[in-house]
Scaffold this motif. Structure first.
Motif, PDB file in Angstrom:
ATOM      1  N   UNK A   1      -7.372   2.632  -5.157  1.00 43.00           N
ATOM      2  CA  UNK A   1      -8.241   2.424  -4.366  1.00 43.00           C
ATOM      3  C   UNK A   1      -8.634   3.581  -3.432  1.00 43.00           C
ATOM      4  N   UNK A   2      -9.835   3.796  -3.604  1.00 46.22           N
ATOM      5  CA  UNK A   2     -10.410   5.224  -2.962  1.00 46.22           C
ATOM      6  C   UNK A   2     -11.246   5.009  -1.599  1.00 46.22           C
ATOM      7  N   UNK A   3     -11.047   5.971  -0.701  1.00 46.46           N
ATOM      8  CA  UNK A   3     -11.806   5.882   0.560  1.00 46.46           C
ATOM      9  C   UNK A   3     -11.512   4.335   1.422  1.00 46.46           C
TER      10      UNK A   3
ATOM     11  N   UNK B   1      -6.423   6.214  -0.919  1.00 46.43           N
ATOM     12  CA  UNK B   1      -6.564   7.326  -0.498  1.00 46.43           C
ATOM     13  C   UNK B   1      -7.240   6.868   0.945  1.00 46.43           C
ATOM     14  N   UNK B   2      -7.121   8.116   1.676  1.00 51.52           N
ATOM     15  CA  UNK B   2      -7.763   7.874   3.356  1.00 51.52           C
ATOM     16  C   UNK B   2      -7.773   9.104   3.899  1.00 51.52           C
ATOM     17  N   UNK B   3      -9.104   9.268   4.451  1.00 52.93           N
ATOM     18  CA  UNK B   3      -9.147  10.614   5.093  1.00 52.93           C
ATOM     19  C   UNK B   3      -8.636  10.533   6.524  1.00 52.93           C
TER      20      UNK B   3
ATOM     21  N   UNK C   1       0.747  -1.307   0.039  1.00 53.23           N
ATOM     22  CA  UNK C   1      -0.076   0.179   0.232  1.00 53.23           C
ATOM     23  C   UNK C   1       0.885   1.287  -0.013  1.00 53.23           C
ATOM     24  N   UNK C   2       0.557   2.303  -0.739  1.00 50.11           N
ATOM     25  CA  UNK C   2       0.969   3.611  -0.746  1.00 50.11           C
ATOM     26  C   UNK C   2      -0.160   4.363  -0.481  1.00 50.11           C
ATOM     27  N   UNK C   3      -0.336   4.939   0.737  1.00 49.02           N
ATOM     28  CA  UNK C   3      -1.606   5.771   1.112  1.00 49.02           C
ATOM     29  C   UNK C   3      -1.714   7.029   1.254  1.00 49.02           C
ATOM     30  N   UNK C   4      -2.585   7.751   0.323  1.00 50.49           N
ATOM     31  CA  UNK C   4      -2.415   9.129   0.194  1.00 50.49           C
ATOM     32  C   UNK C   4      -3.486   9.553   1.429  1.00 50.49           C
ATOM     33  N   UNK C   5      -3.066  10.374   2.382  1.00 50.99           N
ATOM     34  CA  UNK C   5      -3.974  10.608   3.519  1.00 50.99           C
ATOM     35  C   UNK C   5      -3.983  12.075   3.042  1.00 50.99           C
TER      36      UNK C   5
ATOM     37  N   UNK D   1     -17.852  -7.469   4.960  1.00 58.16           N
ATOM     38  CA  UNK D   1     -17.501  -6.109   5.651  1.00 58.16           C
ATOM     39  C   UNK D   1     -16.734  -5.287   4.301  1.00 58.16           C
ATOM     40  N   UNK D   2     -16.793  -3.879   4.503  1.00 60.56           N
ATOM     41  CA  UNK D   2     -16.053  -3.306   3.482  1.00 60.56           C
ATOM     42  C   UNK D   2     -14.780  -3.542   3.315  1.00 60.56           C
ATOM     43  N   UNK D   3     -14.028  -4.197   4.296  1.00 59.36           N
ATOM     44  CA  UNK D   3     -12.405  -4.385   3.744  1.00 59.36           C
ATOM     45  C   UNK D   3     -12.548  -5.558   2.978  1.00 59.36           C
TER      46      UNK D   3
END
Length: 432
Positions: free
Chosen positions: A367-369, A395-397, A29-33, A343-345
């Motif tokens: 992958x968004x959200x 992405x992740x808020x 994962x590369x997460x854009x926060x 579940x969402x995951x």
């Protein structure tokens, strides 16, 4: 040849992005926060546009307030450089030897669902199942088995309904044990009555003979008195006649007339008798029919169970992209749960696994959200991606330490949490 992945991204003036440049992790994962409306999803949209073509071009692609057109540059691990720039955002694809290519080249190794995962996730459960069956190569066989099972199930259902009706009808029908086994015919009863009356007529004839003998006896007695001279002869005759008389009396006494009373009663009550007979016959037939339908029902149940075993065997031997995946009644399941119960995951994991299998040459996915995953699930998902040799840009808020990069106001923000700090170059709008 290894799967295609993204080595480096440069994006400028696309939607909310002002200037972003980074190198995503090779695997995992590369997460854009970042907070809401800072440009995280804009990065994913820009990648989809760059690699997927103009059908993924945002309706308002140029950042609001920018006088410079969008610029996109994606460097891939196979040496290709994909760029979109200029007023018309023209596509340029260069290989390491300087040879040019176009969208057709990109389409050969970029999986559509990898850059537009919501398209897969929003498909119906049956459509998802069909995609899975297609990639594991058992779709046609399973479809035939599903059709056979469906037809047999409908047949069994119809037979079961008829069987239940027959059983219910048989239980509701009264039964008359004293009634005849077959329908009574009035003509048969009348014929039997005529036969009895004929026999009784014969008896009457015999009774008439008795009267004649009695008259003869009286006449002979008178003759004896008148004919003394013939006394001996008459006595002999009288003796014989007496003997005959005794015999006749004995025979007549033994004759008994047959009664037609029961037949007459049956004739009078024939409709009621036949009603009882028909009721018994209807009950017997309903019970026999119910037994036959029960036998057919059981035979179809055995065939349905056999087909289900064949389906299970077919899927057990298929090379599924994720352990626990299956297709039940034409719908996708994971760990025995249908899509709406996952579940969402789990939905993200299932989608990613299937999309990865669709085009193995495509080694990345957008992958968004990812807010629906907690820290533990996120870590587990990242490890699974690494095991699959799959690169995911998500992405992740959040501005937490799980984020690889923080996007703020269209730029990459330096953050103590980021595992891959951005290039320290001071960005200026319109420059890299």
């Amino acid at each position: 040849m290894s799967a295609m992945k993204i080595n480096q991204l440069e994006i400028e003036n696309v939607k909310r992005v002002k200037a972003v440049k980074f190198e995503p992790a090779k695997n995992g994962l590369t997460i854009l926060g970042g907070k809401n409306n800072q440009g995280k999803t804009s990065v994913l949209d820009a990648i989809a546009w760059a690699l997927g073509g103009n059908k993924y071009k945002p309706s308002q692609s140029t950042r609001e307030g920018s006088v410079t057109p969008p610029f996109l540059s994606v460097k891939l691990n196979n040496g290709l450089i994909v760029e979109r720039k200029g007023k018309n955002s023209e596509l340029k694809v260069l290989d390491p030897n300087g040879e040019k290519g176009g969208q057709q080249l990109l389409n050969s190794f970029v999986e559509e669902f990898a850059i537009d995962l919501p398209k897969f996730m929003n498909a119906t459960n049956k459509e998802k199942a069909q995609i899975l069956l297609k990639i594991i190569g058992v779709g046609d066989q399973l479809f035939q088995l599903e059709e056979q099972e469906h037809d047999m199930y409908n047949q069994r259902h119809a037979i079961g309904q008829i069987m239940d009706q027959k059983v219910k009808f048989a239980k509701e029908q009264p039964y008359y044990p004293d009634a005849p086994k077959e329908i009574v015919s009035a003509s048969d009863l009348i014929s039997k009555q005529s036969e009895i009356l004929a026999r009784n007529g014969e008896n009457q004839k015999k009774r008439s003979q008795l009267q004649q003998l009695q008259q003869q006896f009286e006449f002979e007695n008178q003759r004896i008195q008148e004919l003394e001279m013939q006394l001996d002869e008459l006595k002999n005759t009288h003796s014989k006649t007496t003997t005959d008389l005794e015999i006749a009396n004995k025979t007549v006494q033994e004759l008994q007339d047959e009664s037609t009373e029961e037949l007459e009663k049956n004739i009078a009550e024939i409709d009621e008798v036949n009603r009882l007979v028909r009721a018994n016959l209807d009950k017997d037939k309903a019970e026999d029919d119910a037994k036959q339908y029960q036998q057919q029902y059981n035979e179809l149940t055995s065939k349905i169970n056999k087909i289900r075993e064949e389906k299970t065997e077919l899927l057990n031997h298929a090379e599924l992209p994720l352990e626990g995946l299956s297709v039940v009644d034409g719908e996708l399941t994971y760990n025995e749960q249908k899509w709406d119960n996952m579940s969402g995951s789990d939905q993200l994991k299932v989608s990613t696994a299937i999309v990865r299998k669709l085009k193995p040459d495509c080694g990345f996915i957008l992958l968004d959200k990812l807010e629906q995953m907690d820290a533990d699930v996120l870590e587990e998902f990242g490890k699974w991606l690494e095991e699959q040799d799959l690169q995911a840009i998500a992405t992740r808020v959040s501005v937490g330490e799980e984020c690889s990069i923080i996007i703020e106001d269209g730029y990459i923000k330096e953050n103590d949490y980021t595992t891959q700090p951005p290039n320290p170059t001071n960005w200026k709008e319109g420059e890299f």
